[in-house]
Design an enzyme around this catalytic site. Sequence first.
Site, PDB file in Angstrom:
ATOM      1  N   CYS A 196       0.810  -1.232   0.000  1.00 21.39           N
ATOM      2  CA  CYS A 196       0.000   0.000   0.000  1.00 21.39           C
ATOM      3  C   CYS A 196       0.838   1.275   0.000  1.00 21.39           C
ATOM      4  O   CYS A 196       0.403   2.303  -0.521  1.00 21.39           O
ATOM      5  CB  CYS A 196      -0.966  -0.002   1.173  1.00 21.39           C
ATOM      6  N   HIS A 225      -2.558   6.491   3.899  1.00 20.23           N
ATOM      7  CA  HIS A 225      -1.122   6.763   3.889  1.00 20.23           C
ATOM      8  C   HIS A 225      -0.866   8.062   3.124  1.00 20.23           C
ATOM      9  O   HIS A 225      -1.536   8.349   2.125  1.00 20.23           O
ATOM     10  CB  HIS A 225      -0.360   5.642   3.175  1.00 20.23           C
TER      11      HIS A 225
HETATM   12  C1  2RA Z   1       1.935  -0.964   6.354  1.00 15.83           C
HETATM   13  N1  2RA Z   1       2.333  -1.077   4.009  1.00 15.83           N
HETATM   14  O1  2RA Z   1       1.470   0.167   6.239  1.00 15.83           O
HETATM   15  C2  2RA Z   1       2.063  -1.840   5.178  1.00 15.83           C
HETATM   16  C3  2RA Z   1       0.858  -2.713   5.059  1.00 15.83           C
HETATM   17  N2  2RA Z   1       0.975  -3.626   3.989  1.00 15.83           N
HETATM   18  O2  2RA Z   1       2.308  -1.423   7.409  1.00 15.83           O
END
Ligand code: 2RA
Length: 352
Positions: free
Chosen positions: A130, A260
Amino acid sequence: QQPRLALVGATGAVGSVMIDIMNGRPDFPFGDVRLIASQRSAGRKLTVRGEEKTVVALSPEAFDGVDIAMFDVPDEISAEWAPIAAARGAVVVDNSGAFRMDDDVPLVVPECNLDKIHERPRGIIANPNCTTLSMMAALGALHRSFELKELVVASYQAVSGAGVAGVERLYAELAAVVGKGVGLRAGDVREALEAAGLPLADSPFPAPLALNVVPSAGSYKGDGWYSEELKVRNESRKILGIPELKVSATCVRVPVVTTHSLAVHATFASEVTVAAAREVFEAQPSIVLQDDPENGVFPTPADVVGGDPTYVGRIRQALDFPNTLDFFVCGDNLRKGAALNTYEIAEALAQR
Ligand code: 2RA
């Protein structure tokens, strides 16, 4: 006959978002949908496009008659079961880290390299991590116009990237510090968490997340690097088809539940202006520009969570670096960062 779809990991956090996405899709190119999960979750009932479905336990027979199987399960479960599903005739779209860097498994972001879905000798297509995914629509669009050469990235990663345990921990920590007047003295947040019965040993994170940021995401891989940082580098190169791309990432966990964010510093082979970058972003349907800093308009995770697009703002020409842009990107890590991208690949397979 419409292709039959299976969802493996139907009862997990990303599995639930996948079902939401399926339920919200105006056109649904699939016939039957089979929900698959661990033995523990078998028998649960979930509604997909108005039809109640019973979750079945993961077994080789569960894939009989399935044309496309979306997997969202831990790496070791995918490593074992994706080849079984593929051997039974399903094309697997896998959201784990088990196959992403395999040479004979394409790593696909539809905005960047959708044509790769046809090059799948093992019958498996991988979905990126991600953190990488959250900036790929934006970088892919810029790369097509200006040719990306170098990438320096800092991530601000939400706790849901670490699963339900990450989310529960953040809420518990916030409840333990609110109204306590902490955050003014080194160590006082840790003390407040201890006093509330939340020792760090029980946390999925190596430091307090409440009132804090933590420069560690994923597992430690040596030489100073964490796994998330290496994934950003390796996966960006593979998706964009630039094996020599220079990449340096610092991944940081922040007290955000979902979405994110990334601060991106990208250098291109040709000259790039803010106006030209804006044109490129505006032409990309899955990107929303929120870029009016004078009026305080820019993307923030709290404002874009739950959305499908990649949100881009703070676009600047780097003052001291030629052919270089700085910008800020936000993307829901459970939607485009996981479930939506996986579903988009499955949908493209079905439509072709
Ligand atoms: C995280 N990218 O944010 C990772 C999850 N797959 O921990």
